[in-house]
Design a protein around this motif. Sequence first.
Motif, PDB file in Angstrom:
ATOM      1  N   ARG A   1       0.838  -1.203   0.000  1.00  0.00           N
ATOM      2  CA  ARG A   1       0.000   0.000   0.000  1.00  0.00           C
ATOM      3  C   ARG A   1       0.880   1.264   0.000  1.00  0.00           C
ATOM      4  O   ARG A   1       0.611   2.224  -0.722  1.00  0.00           O
TER       5      ARG A   1
ATOM      6  N   ALA B   1     -12.076  -3.371  -3.546  1.00  0.00           N
ATOM      7  CA  ALA B   1     -10.718  -2.907  -3.287  1.00  0.00           C
ATOM      8  C   ALA B   1      -9.754  -3.468  -4.319  1.00  0.00           C
ATOM      9  O   ALA B   1      -8.838  -2.767  -4.796  1.00  0.00           O
ATOM     10  N   ALA B   2      -9.969  -4.746  -4.694  1.00  0.00           N
ATOM     11  CA  ALA B   2      -9.112  -5.362  -5.702  1.00  0.00           C
ATOM     12  C   ALA B   2      -9.205  -4.599  -7.017  1.00  0.00           C
ATOM     13  O   ALA B   2      -8.186  -4.277  -7.646  1.00  0.00           O
TER      14      ALA B   2
ATOM     15  N   ARG C   1      -8.693 -12.318  -0.903  1.00  0.00           N
ATOM     16  CA  ARG C   1      -9.484 -12.269   0.329  1.00  0.00           C
ATOM     17  C   ARG C   1     -10.942 -11.944   0.072  1.00  0.00           C
ATOM     18  O   ARG C   1     -11.714 -11.715   1.000  1.00  0.00           O
TER      19      ARG C   1
ATOM     20  N   ASP D   1     -12.304  -9.320  -1.392  1.00  0.00           N
ATOM     21  CA  ASP D   1     -12.685  -7.898  -1.398  1.00  0.00           C
ATOM     22  C   ASP D   1     -12.537  -7.370  -2.824  1.00  0.00           C
ATOM     23  O   ASP D   1     -11.558  -6.713  -3.175  1.00  0.00           O
TER      24      ASP D   1
ATOM     25  N   HIS E   1      -3.870  -9.195  -3.685  1.00  0.00           N
ATOM     26  CA  HIS E   1      -4.043  -9.535  -2.274  1.00  0.00           C
ATOM     27  C   HIS E   1      -5.508  -9.386  -1.860  1.00  0.00           C
ATOM     28  O   HIS E   1      -6.075 -10.272  -1.203  1.00  0.00           O
ATOM     29  N   HIS E   2      -6.145  -8.278  -2.253  1.00  0.00           N
ATOM     30  CA  HIS E   2      -7.546  -8.054  -1.878  1.00  0.00           C
ATOM     31  C   HIS E   2      -8.473  -9.055  -2.572  1.00  0.00           C
ATOM     32  O   HIS E   2      -9.463  -9.502  -1.977  1.00  0.00           O
TER      33      HIS E   2
END
Length: 648
Positions: free
Chosen positions: A118, A144-145, A139, A141, A135-136
């Motif tokens: 980030r 956000a991705a 998970r 999300d 990463h998002h």
Amino acid sequence: MEFMGDRATLLETGRFVQRHVKSAADDIIEAVVAGGEAVDTTAENETETEARHRRAAESGDAASMSVLGALLLRRGDLDGAEPYLRGATAEGDRAAANNLGVLLHQRGYAEEAAGWWRVAAVAGSAPAAHALGRHHRERGDEPAAEYWLRQSAEQGHALGAYALADLLEHRSDVGAERWLRAAAERGHREAAYRLALALERRVQEVPRGPSASGLSARDALAHDTAQADTAKGEPAKGDTGAPSGEIAEAEQWFRQAAARGHRRAALHLGAILEKRGELKEAGRWYLSSAKEGEAKAACALGFLLRDAGDEESAAVWWLRAAQDGDGNAANALGALHAARGEQQTAERWYRAAMDAGDVNGAYNLGLLCAAQDRVQHAEQWYRRAAYAGHREAANALAVLLLQAGDTDGAEPWFSKAAEAGSVDAAFNLGILYAGRDDDRTALSWYERAAAAGHTEAALQVGIAGLRDGDEQTAERHLRCAAGGGSAEAAFRLATVLDARRPDPGPPALGAPREEEKTECEEWYERAAQQGHRRAQVRVGMLAAARGDVTEAAHWYREAAEAGSRNGAFNLGLLLAREGSEREAALWWTRAARAGHGRAALRLALLAARRGELSEGRRWCATAVELGPAEVAERAARLSEALHQELTA
């Protein structure tokens, strides 16, 4: 989730360096520069580069710490890389922050890694934005991705563009293609491959005429072998009616991906080239793909070699593909061994195909058993394949049941196969209903099979048209059947055309003889050349009418030797006119014994001229028995005259 790409990440200076993959997530180490100079990572310079940057790093140079950390990370020396990356990160080096995230991710500290990504992404690092977006997504999300992947993609990062396209495609978002194209244009081979597939799908969806079909989306095409319904592992091919530009563009992207080592793209490209007839280049791409472990390419290469006559090399590639679990190749090997009479080996490979999930294996086992008259085993395998949806197995099973007298059991399997698209099954249903005198239903199935190109079905529809007086429909279907190789259809078409010819009348004195053959005579000849006896007789008659005695004799003899009594009779007439009365008598005898009344009458007249009165009366009796009425009447009068002469 897999992120693929064999190009380096984009340097902030615009230069490319080699990427390094260290985890299942394909983490990318961001390349860095020191002192405005790109890092040289070739083997001969790496030691010198490392030593120079180590000296500078020990002196506190942040850029060299970042470069040295990247070098050590790429080498896999995580312990050695971490202090240098942390030191450079503390000095605000965004590449070091990204690479520190990579290092931590490899050690299993995903959340801490995301924190450093980030930091780097906010500072403008496209690789870090890509890693953070991934990463998002891992998970769950997706918002956000998408945000971070879009940040990466809009900075021109190929992997970010590809990952964004993958996310959008997963959501069926039409914007996916734009980012696939962006990644492909930056050298991402998987993006190029998927873009080509997307273009192919668009080609498939182009509306066509009501009787046309689009390009199939299957991964394999059916390829016939000696005894097997095998499939060649390749993308489907065919005329799509779509704009040629999109087809060409798809090929271009397949080519780009293949050139960068994408084995599936090489397989598709080989199939496209093979369809175009560019077999040499197709073989090169199949070979390239096969060497990279693509079993379907090895199978396809095998078929290409077999078609070129190199059966031994084909077997080598089929074996390689079959050992990698390709059922198509196992089927091809089975057919190869079956053709050589190696039944046990063939059966082993068919079973291997079946074990690989290829239903053709069970069907081919059925064919193998049927060829050995192992009917019960054949039925067992056909039934297994038929239950799995194999339409030709369903048709074969129905044929077996029909041969065993189980009409009721055969009909549903014929119907299932026909509804699944088996042309042979549709034709067989026509035969089944015709045997029940249900001509209307039979004709509907014949028409269905004929529409799909079944030659014998087209013949039956043509015959029905003639029977019902629908000459136009009859001619259309007879032409289809004749063009498909049916001798009977060619003969019947010729008779239809022959009936339309005007009577030429007697030739004018001194007028030249017409030498050009009519269309009906050409169809008679085509049927005659295929061994159709009635057509051979008719061609002989037309030749005789033209005055071509040699050709007439040839066709009469062909028909006669094949068992045609009319051919034998006409050959006798021709020979008698040419003065070969003894040979003529031999052919008339053959015709009379086959039931030809006129031949018997000719033999009676011949015997009468020779003074063989008893022989003449015997042939008269045969002629009276055989007829027709006119012949019987003449034979009776001749017999009476011979009787009077005998008793005089």
